[in-house]
Design a protein around this motif. Structure first.
Motif, PDB file in Angstrom:
ATOM      1  N   ARG A  84       0.817  -1.205   0.000  1.00  0.00           N
ATOM      2  CA  ARG A  84       0.000   0.000   0.000  1.00  0.00           C
ATOM      3  C   ARG A  84       0.853   1.259   0.000  1.00  0.00           C
ATOM      4  N   VAL A 137      14.384   2.789 -11.441  1.00  0.00           N
ATOM      5  CA  VAL A 137      14.358   3.148 -12.854  1.00  0.00           C
ATOM      6  C   VAL A 137      12.909   3.213 -13.339  1.00  0.00           C
ATOM      7  N   ALA A 138      12.120   2.205 -12.942  1.00  0.00           N
ATOM      8  CA  ALA A 138      10.730   2.150 -13.402  1.00  0.00           C
ATOM      9  C   ALA A 138       9.940   3.363 -12.937  1.00  0.00           C
ATOM     10  N   GLU A 188       0.837  11.493 -15.475  1.00  0.00           N
ATOM     11  CA  GLU A 188       0.879  10.577 -16.611  1.00  0.00           C
ATOM     12  C   GLU A 188       1.806   9.398 -16.326  1.00  0.00           C
ATOM     13  N   HIS A 189       2.917   9.716 -15.688  1.00  0.00           N
ATOM     14  CA  HIS A 189       3.857   8.656 -15.338  1.00  0.00           C
ATOM     15  C   HIS A 189       3.184   7.664 -14.378  1.00  0.00           C
ATOM     16  N   MET A 192       0.849   5.464 -16.232  1.00  0.00           N
ATOM     17  CA  MET A 192       1.577   4.433 -16.958  1.00  0.00           C
ATOM     18  C   MET A 192       1.989   3.304 -16.002  1.00  0.00           C
ATOM     19  N   ARG A 195      -0.950   1.093 -15.128  1.00  0.00           N
ATOM     20  CA  ARG A 195      -1.263   0.163 -16.226  1.00  0.00           C
ATOM     21  C   ARG A 195      -0.266  -0.985 -16.276  1.00  0.00           C
ATOM     22  N   GLN A 196       1.022  -0.639 -16.113  1.00  0.00           N
ATOM     23  CA  GLN A 196       2.047  -1.690 -16.163  1.00  0.00           C
ATOM     24  C   GLN A 196       1.835  -2.715 -15.052  1.00  0.00           C
ATOM     25  N   ARG A 200       0.966  -6.721 -15.437  1.00  0.00           N
ATOM     26  CA  ARG A 200       1.760  -7.792 -14.825  1.00  0.00           C
ATOM     27  C   ARG A 200       0.902  -8.689 -13.936  1.00  0.00           C
ATOM     28  N   GLY A 215     -11.587   7.485 -14.225  1.00  0.00           N
ATOM     29  CA  GLY A 215     -12.312   7.085 -15.423  1.00  0.00           C
ATOM     30  C   GLY A 215     -11.394   6.486 -16.467  1.00  0.00           C
ATOM     31  N   ARG A 216     -10.207   7.070 -16.594  1.00  0.00           N
ATOM     32  CA  ARG A 216      -9.288   6.601 -17.630  1.00  0.00           C
ATOM     33  C   ARG A 216      -8.624   5.281 -17.248  1.00  0.00           C
ATOM     34  N   LEU A 217      -8.335   5.112 -15.927  1.00  0.00           N
ATOM     35  CA  LEU A 217      -7.520   3.976 -15.518  1.00  0.00           C
ATOM     36  C   LEU A 217      -8.314   2.747 -15.106  1.00  0.00           C
ATOM     37  N   ASP A 219     -10.957  -0.291 -14.430  1.00  0.00           N
ATOM     38  CA  ASP A 219     -11.863  -1.218 -15.090  1.00  0.00           C
ATOM     39  C   ASP A 219     -13.191  -1.246 -14.358  1.00  0.00           C
TER      40      ASP A 219
ATOM     41  N   ILE B 310      23.100   4.763 -11.369  1.00  0.00           N
ATOM     42  CA  ILE B 310      22.234   3.652 -11.761  1.00  0.00           C
ATOM     43  C   ILE B 310      21.924   3.763 -13.245  1.00  0.00           C
ATOM     44  N   PRO B 312      19.907   1.843 -16.256  1.00  0.00           N
ATOM     45  CA  PRO B 312      18.910   0.789 -16.439  1.00  0.00           C
ATOM     46  C   PRO B 312      19.561  -0.432 -17.083  1.00  0.00           C
ATOM     47  N   GLU B 318      12.911   0.255 -19.592  1.00  0.00           N
ATOM     48  CA  GLU B 318      11.525   0.617 -19.853  1.00  0.00           C
ATOM     49  C   GLU B 318      11.516   1.980 -20.521  1.00  0.00           C
ATOM     50  N   PRO B 321       8.748   7.905 -19.702  1.00  0.00           N
ATOM     51  CA  PRO B 321       7.329   8.270 -19.802  1.00  0.00           C
ATOM     52  C   PRO B 321       7.088   9.233 -20.954  1.00  0.00           C
ATOM     53  N   PRO B 323       4.002  10.974 -22.089  1.00  0.00           N
ATOM     54  CA  PRO B 323       2.593  11.214 -21.804  1.00  0.00           C
ATOM     55  C   PRO B 323       1.742  11.322 -23.058  1.00  0.00           C
ATOM     56  N   LEU B 326       0.493   8.081 -24.885  1.00  0.00           N
ATOM     57  CA  LEU B 326      -0.266   7.066 -24.159  1.00  0.00           C
ATOM     58  C   LEU B 326      -1.681   6.946 -24.716  1.00  0.00           C
ATOM     59  N   GLY B 328      -5.231   6.808 -24.365  1.00  0.00           N
ATOM     60  CA  GLY B 328      -6.152   7.103 -23.272  1.00  0.00           C
ATOM     61  C   GLY B 328      -7.290   6.111 -23.293  1.00  0.00           C
ATOM     62  N   ARG B 329      -7.616   5.593 -22.101  1.00  0.00           N
ATOM     63  CA  ARG B 329      -8.744   4.668 -22.037  1.00  0.00           C
ATOM     64  C   ARG B 329      -9.951   5.518 -21.665  1.00  0.00           C
ATOM     65  N   ALA B 330     -10.378   6.317 -22.626  1.00  0.00           N
ATOM     66  CA  ALA B 330     -11.395   7.320 -22.320  1.00  0.00           C
ATOM     67  C   ALA B 330     -12.686   6.657 -21.857  1.00  0.00           C
ATOM     68  N   SER B 331     -13.324   7.295 -20.957  1.00  0.00           N
ATOM     69  CA  SER B 331     -14.557   6.729 -20.435  1.00  0.00           C
ATOM     70  C   SER B 331     -15.744   7.513 -20.985  1.00  0.00           C
TER      71      SER B 331
END
Lengths: 260, 331
Positions: A84, A137-138, A188-189, A192, A195-196, A200, A215-217, A219, B310, B312, B318, B321, B323, B326, B328-331
């Motif tokens: 969490r 990094v992620a 936005e990051h 992302m 979603r990743q 997984r 709404g965008r993210l 399900d 560091i 990667p 990966e 980012p 933006p 991406l 968009g999973r618009a609703s």
């Protein structure tokens, strides 16, 4: 249908005279992004606390992969794969980003009884440094690895907390208002990353006020009000649900509609 | 200060200490030995308070348990090595048992709880006359058969070795991170899968072990014990050494126990008046004013922090980012 990753049945929690949660049901599948929304004080953070074990529930049951976990203490649930973030960020301020994220490995390393054997491993050993560096990094904070958390801007701390969660490769991750105080790019990051995680196979439970992001993210969304579940369905359905609109989307929208 | 110069300074510090037997008379060598023995109990506070964040006002109790276990057994004719083993075991078990309730306490309550333990042990040593001879003192303790110079090198090696081990544990190992996570935020520590209670129990036991080892060495070196060596005022003296050294810094702990043992002795030049204590007290206050992090904090400030780079790794490369790209999973 397969056994859900997380299943809450009839969860109730009372604080003194206040019924914080009443008879909450929730089902979350692996790989799902599940929004948990509701007005301030609805009981969202309490519910997160119940799932992670900070709050002991008064009634109902919580199952992780079919096994009941509601009696287990916080650290045992973490070791079973429940991670969490906190609404008010909780990190060791005086430790570096690297050390904070390394602490997240405990959930994985102590999951087996032999976990104590590796405690004297150096932080530079591969078993520790590699997953920590991957998580850094992620989350885009690799360049901050040796900074003390206290010296970071607020938005970056969110990502430290996320990295600390990611490093344990949890099955369920509960994000309590992770977008608060983030810039648009950071938001936005975050999207992302969410979603990743879902791709997984992680169940992401997202408590968030930014309904656009939800709404965008998401399900699925579960809406709670005054400790009761008033809606469960897709975000699109939620927008059309009268109870949800009245409870959460607020009087402003209704007023606007009345005007129109 | 770079890593190399830090190593040179460390080597210099140990080298200077190692030449002490050639530089000072027996009186001061005696003081140095006691200071190095006391550094072990300061380390016990480093582990408990510095690493894990648990405050104890009862460390003298563990020192007393270790010292008297060794002393009493040795007087009864037990072999010194076996007596020393018991002298380490008894305080460690006591630390574990004290930890069972104390690890559930926090802040002031923990402090008072441990203070109670310290007072209890002090009173016990004083009143169990049949075993400890109480205020008459325990005479005839056998030692390891070292001469004074051997004793010095023995405790020097022990103190420096433990210091290095603790610094390593603190800065370089996973356990260090686990302990400090509990210190800084118990709630997020447990959310990360750390069994906070178990960690605290471990810290209590390890701390009691270190304090007990200090007691064993005191008994074996001095070969005479009285209960007033282990009263609560001693706990506060150890705590003061720890604070001046910088709680949580083992290097600070050894330096501070050397200084805070030597200075009151040097101040005897003022004669046996209270001026000595006044100067001593003021000195400690000044350290705390100007060096809030203690000696260890000063050392940390002089060190250039290590920066890792560091990059990667290929299999986790990966995309940065982006933006705009991406979906968009618009609703």
């Amino acid at each position: 249908m397969s056994i859900p990753m997380l299943q809450l049945r009839g969860v109730s929690k009372r604080f003194g005279g206040i019924q914080a949660l009443q008879n909450i049901d929730l089902v979350g599948q692996a790989g799902e992004v599940h929004g948990l929304i509701g007005p301030n004080g609805a009981g969202k953070s309490t519910l997160i606390g119940c799932i992670t074990g900070v709050n002991r529930i008064d009634g109902g049951e919580i199952r992780l992969r079919g096994d009941r976990i509601e009696q287990l203490p916080v650290h045992r649930r973490a070791r079973l794969g429940v991670a969490r973030t906190f609404q008010k960020i909780r990190l060791a301020q005086q430790l570096t980003v690297f050390e904070n994220v390394a602490a997240g490995l405990c959930a994985k390393r102590f999951a087996t009884a032999s976990g104590w054997r590796g405690v004297l491993a150096p932080l530079s050993s591969r078993a520790i440094a590699e997953p920590v560096e991957d998580a850094l990094v992620a989350t885009g904070i690799a360049d901050l690895a040796d900074e003390k958390v206290a010296s970071l801007p607020y938005g970056k701390r969110h990502f430290v907390e996320l990295a600390r969660n990611l490093v344990a490769e949890p099955d369920v991750i509960l994000l309590d208002e992770p977008a608060t105080g983030l810039t648009d790019d950071e938001r936005e990051h975050l999207s992302m990353l969410v979603r990743q995680m879902a791709e997984r196979g992680t169940l992401v439970i997202l408590v968030e006020h930014d309904l656009n992001l939800v709404g965008r993210l998401c399900d699925t969304v579960t809406v709670i009000e005054y400790g009761r579940r008033i809606f469960n369905g897709t975000p699109a359905e939620a927008q059309d649900d009268e109870a949800v609109v009245r409870a959460y989307l607020g009087s402003a929208k209704l007023a606007k509609e009345a005007q129109a | 200060m770079s890593e190399t110069s830090a190593w040179i300074l460390r080597a210099l510090f140990v080298a200077v200490l190692a030449t002490l037997p050639f530089l000072v008379n027996g009186y001061w060598l005696n003081m140095a030995i006691l200071a190095l023995i006391y550094s072990l109990v300061v380390y016990s506070i480093t582990v408990l308070t510095g690493f894990t964040g648990l405050l104890s006002f009862g460390q003298a109790g563990f020192v007393g348990l270790g010292g008297y276990t060794y002393g009493v057994l040795s007087v009864k004719g037990v072999d010194p090595a076996a007596a020393a083993a018991w002298g380490l075991l008894v305080p460690t078990v006591a630390g574990f048992l004290l930890g069972l309730p104390a690890a559930r306490l926090r802040g002031h309550y923990l402090a008072i709880g441990t203070l109670g333990f310290g007072v209890l042990v002090g009173q016990m040593l004083n009143n169990m006359v049949d075993v400890t001879r109480g205020p008459m003192g325990l005479l005839g303790i056998k030692s390891f058969g070292f001469d004074r110079v051997t004793w010095f090198y023995f405790v020097l090696a022990l103190a420096v070795g433990l210091c290095a081990a603790l610094e390593y544990l603190d800065r370089r190992t996973f356990l260090g991170v686990v302990l400090k996570s509990v210190k800084y935020d118990e709630i997020s520590a447990s959310a990360s899968g750390i069994g906070v209670f178990a960690v605290k129990l471990l810290a209590f036991s390890a701390s009691a072990f270190l304090a007990g080892s200090c007691g064993v060495l005191l008994a074996a070196y001095m070969r005479f014990l009285t209960p007033d060596l282990f009263i609560s005022a001693e706990s506060f003296r150890y705590l003061m050494m720890s604070v001046v050294g910088g709680v949580g810094s083992a290097s600070g702990a050894i330096i501070s126990s050397l200084i805070l043992t030597a200075v009151p002795e040097a101040l005897r030049a003022f004669g046996e008046t209270n001026v000595r204590l006044l100067v001593y007290g003021l000195m400690v206050l000044f350290v705390l004013w100007f060096l809030p992090g203690g000696i260890g904090g000063l050392i940390d400030r002089l060190m250039t922090p290590v920066r890792r780079r560091i990059t990667p790794r290929p299999r986790v490369a990966e995309p940065a980012p982006q933006p705009t790209s991406l979906p968009g999973r618009a609703s």
